[in-house]
Design a protein around this motif. Structure first.
Motif, PDB file in Angstrom:
ATOM      1  N   ARG A 124       3.688  16.005   4.067  1.00  0.00           N
ATOM      2  CA  ARG A 124       2.849  15.420   4.824  1.00  0.00           C
ATOM      3  C   ARG A 124       1.197  15.234   4.722  1.00  0.00           C
ATOM      4  N   ARG A 125       0.362  15.468   3.382  1.00  0.00           N
ATOM      5  CA  ARG A 125      -0.908  15.118   2.702  1.00  0.00           C
ATOM      6  C   ARG A 125      -0.310  14.021   2.281  1.00  0.00           C
ATOM      7  N   GLN A 126       0.787  13.637   1.760  1.00  0.00           N
ATOM      8  CA  GLN A 126       0.799  11.875   1.262  1.00  0.00           C
ATOM      9  C   GLN A 126       0.852  11.236   2.080  1.00  0.00           C
ATOM     10  N   MET A 127       1.926  11.520   3.285  1.00  0.00           N
ATOM     11  CA  MET A 127       1.484  10.772   4.610  1.00  0.00           C
ATOM     12  C   MET A 127       0.489  10.332   5.291  1.00  0.00           C
ATOM     13  N   HIS A 128      -0.295  11.296   4.695  1.00  0.00           N
ATOM     14  CA  HIS A 128      -1.328  11.035   5.306  1.00  0.00           C
ATOM     15  C   HIS A 128      -2.540  10.289   4.232  1.00  0.00           C
ATOM     16  N   ALA A 129      -1.869  10.167   3.666  1.00  0.00           N
ATOM     17  CA  ALA A 129      -2.482   9.525   2.545  1.00  0.00           C
ATOM     18  C   ALA A 129      -1.887   7.862   2.431  1.00  0.00           C
ATOM     19  N   MET A 130      -0.602   7.722   2.623  1.00  0.00           N
ATOM     20  CA  MET A 130      -0.389   6.728   2.926  1.00  0.00           C
ATOM     21  C   MET A 130      -0.823   5.865   4.515  1.00  0.00           C
ATOM     22  N   ALA A 131      -1.081   6.836   5.055  1.00  0.00           N
ATOM     23  CA  ALA A 131      -1.295   6.239   6.509  1.00  0.00           C
ATOM     24  C   ALA A 131      -3.603   5.767   6.406  1.00  0.00           C
ATOM     25  N   ASP A 132      -3.402   6.519   5.866  1.00  0.00           N
ATOM     26  CA  ASP A 132      -5.097   6.413   5.069  1.00  0.00           C
ATOM     27  C   ASP A 132      -5.169   5.014   4.754  1.00  0.00           C
ATOM     28  N   GLU A 133      -4.184   4.869   3.434  1.00  0.00           N
ATOM     29  CA  GLU A 133      -4.345   3.499   2.115  1.00  0.00           C
ATOM     30  C   GLU A 133      -4.334   2.677   3.607  1.00  0.00           C
ATOM     31  N   ILE A 134      -2.925   2.733   4.310  1.00  0.00           N
ATOM     32  CA  ILE A 134      -2.852   1.367   4.706  1.00  0.00           C
ATOM     33  C   ILE A 134      -3.480   0.720   5.989  1.00  0.00           C
ATOM     34  N   GLU A 135      -4.116   1.946   7.017  1.00  0.00           N
ATOM     35  CA  GLU A 135      -5.191   1.084   7.705  1.00  0.00           C
ATOM     36  C   GLU A 135      -6.632   0.747   6.726  1.00  0.00           C
ATOM     37  N   ALA A 136      -7.141   1.721   6.108  1.00  0.00           N
ATOM     38  CA  ALA A 136      -8.070   0.694   5.322  1.00  0.00           C
ATOM     39  C   ALA A 136      -8.148  -0.879   4.819  1.00  0.00           C
ATOM     40  N   VAL A 137      -6.987  -0.945   4.337  1.00  0.00           N
ATOM     41  CA  VAL A 137      -6.718  -2.516   3.099  1.00  0.00           C
ATOM     42  C   VAL A 137      -6.491  -2.963   4.733  1.00  0.00           C
TER      43      VAL A 137
ATOM     44  N   TRP B 275       7.002  11.883  10.978  1.00  0.00           N
ATOM     45  CA  TRP B 275       7.275  10.716  11.675  1.00  0.00           C
ATOM     46  C   TRP B 275       5.757  10.191  12.154  1.00  0.00           C
ATOM     47  N   ILE B 276       5.599   9.603  10.987  1.00  0.00           N
ATOM     48  CA  ILE B 276       4.126   8.879  11.869  1.00  0.00           C
ATOM     49  C   ILE B 276       4.015   7.170  11.910  1.00  0.00           C
ATOM     50  N   VAL B 277       3.607   6.608  13.006  1.00  0.00           N
ATOM     51  CA  VAL B 277       3.691   5.376  13.824  1.00  0.00           C
ATOM     52  C   VAL B 277       2.059   5.113  13.604  1.00  0.00           C
ATOM     53  N   LEU B 278       1.993   3.856  12.971  1.00  0.00           N
ATOM     54  CA  LEU B 278       0.714   3.065  12.921  1.00  0.00           C
ATOM     55  C   LEU B 278       1.232   1.827  13.611  1.00  0.00           C
ATOM     56  N   ASP B 279       0.573   1.113  15.020  1.00  0.00           N
ATOM     57  CA  ASP B 279       1.016  -0.041  15.827  1.00  0.00           C
ATOM     58  C   ASP B 279      -0.189  -1.192  15.534  1.00  0.00           C
ATOM     59  N   TYR B 280      -0.096  -1.899  14.840  1.00  0.00           N
ATOM     60  CA  TYR B 280      -0.499  -3.338  14.009  1.00  0.00           C
ATOM     61  C   TYR B 280      -0.030  -4.317  15.287  1.00  0.00           C
ATOM     62  N   GLY B 281       0.406  -4.164  16.544  1.00  0.00           N
ATOM     63  CA  GLY B 281       0.731  -5.154  17.543  1.00  0.00           C
ATOM     64  C   GLY B 281       2.218  -6.106  17.115  1.00  0.00           C
TER      65      GLY B 281
ATOM     66  N   VAL C 273       0.908  -1.325  -0.347  1.00  0.00           N
ATOM     67  CA  VAL C 273      -0.247   0.098   0.075  1.00  0.00           C
ATOM     68  C   VAL C 273       0.633   0.717   0.242  1.00  0.00           C
ATOM     69  N   ALA C 274       2.268   1.293   0.658  1.00  0.00           N
ATOM     70  CA  ALA C 274       3.091   2.577   1.253  1.00  0.00           C
ATOM     71  C   ALA C 274       3.889   2.300  -1.008  1.00  0.00           C
ATOM     72  N   GLU C 275       3.578   1.534  -1.233  1.00  0.00           N
ATOM     73  CA  GLU C 275       4.233   2.034  -2.804  1.00  0.00           C
ATOM     74  C   GLU C 275       3.449   1.972  -3.288  1.00  0.00           C
ATOM     75  N   GLU C 276       2.042   1.936  -3.612  1.00  0.00           N
ATOM     76  CA  GLU C 276       0.863   1.832  -4.527  1.00  0.00           C
ATOM     77  C   GLU C 276       0.143   3.516  -3.752  1.00  0.00           C
ATOM     78  N   THR C 277       0.370   3.863  -3.076  1.00  0.00           N
ATOM     79  CA  THR C 277       0.442   5.647  -2.442  1.00  0.00           C
ATOM     80  C   THR C 277       1.441   5.877  -2.626  1.00  0.00           C
ATOM     81  N   ARG C 278       2.669   5.756  -3.227  1.00  0.00           N
ATOM     82  CA  ARG C 278       3.886   6.672  -3.633  1.00  0.00           C
ATOM     83  C   ARG C 278       4.614   6.772  -2.891  1.00  0.00           C
ATOM     84  N   GLY C 279       4.952   6.089  -1.689  1.00  0.00           N
ATOM     85  CA  GLY C 279       5.551   5.991  -0.902  1.00  0.00           C
ATOM     86  C   GLY C 279       7.262   5.523  -1.387  1.00  0.00           C
ATOM     87  N   THR C 280       8.165   5.905  -0.930  1.00  0.00           N
ATOM     88  CA  THR C 280       9.404   5.702  -1.526  1.00  0.00           C
ATOM     89  C   THR C 280      10.528   4.855  -0.735  1.00  0.00           C
TER      90      THR C 280
END
Length: 131
Positions: A55-68, A88-94, A23-30
């Motif tokens: 910031r906007r692109q990082m939000h899009a990555m974070a939101d899409e990762i969460e949704a998927v 620096w956005i951190v998403l905790d999935y355990g 998802v990060a790659e699909e949302t243009r993460g590098t």
């Protein structure tokens, strides 16, 4: 580390980590990396690390990762930090921690160096199967 932990959890955690990386790659993460931490710490199994251009692109990555991960893997994040600041956005999935950085923060914190003993997991190219 117990044998049960090594055998029972890696497939699910690895699948989540690779899905987040995709998802990060699909949302243009590098500069996307997946680090296998199972031999280093009992706290996490994998880190997913990616760089965003704004910031906007990082939000899009974070939101899409969460949704998927919620829709396709039936997993919910346990917590998140840094979303408002957007450096620096951190998403905790355990067992999986997703780190989304802007370029400056990634260079400064250099967590790949901090966790340099971790094995790197190959991230399939977009459109490739994750198994």
């Amino acid at each position: 580390m117990t044998a049960a932990r090594t055998e029972a959890l890696p497939d699910r955690a690895r699948d989540l980590a690779l899905a987040a990386a995709k998802v990060a790659e699909e949302t243009r993460g590098t500069d996307i990396r997946v680090l296998d931490l199972r031999e280093i710490t009992p706290v996490f199994d994998y880190f997913v690390i990616a760089t965003g251009s704004s910031r906007r692109q990082m939000h899009a990555m974070a939101d899409e990762i969460e949704a998927v991960l919620k829709k396709e893997h039936k997993d919910r994040k346990r917590g998140a930090e840094g979303y408002e600041e957007g450096r620096w956005i951190v998403l905790d999935y355990g067992n999986v921690m997703v780190h989304l950085f802007d370029a400056e923060a990634r260079e400064y914190w250099d967590i790949e160096h901090l966790w340099s003993d971790a094995k790197r997991v190959a991230v399939p190219a977009a459109g490739a199967a994750t198994r």
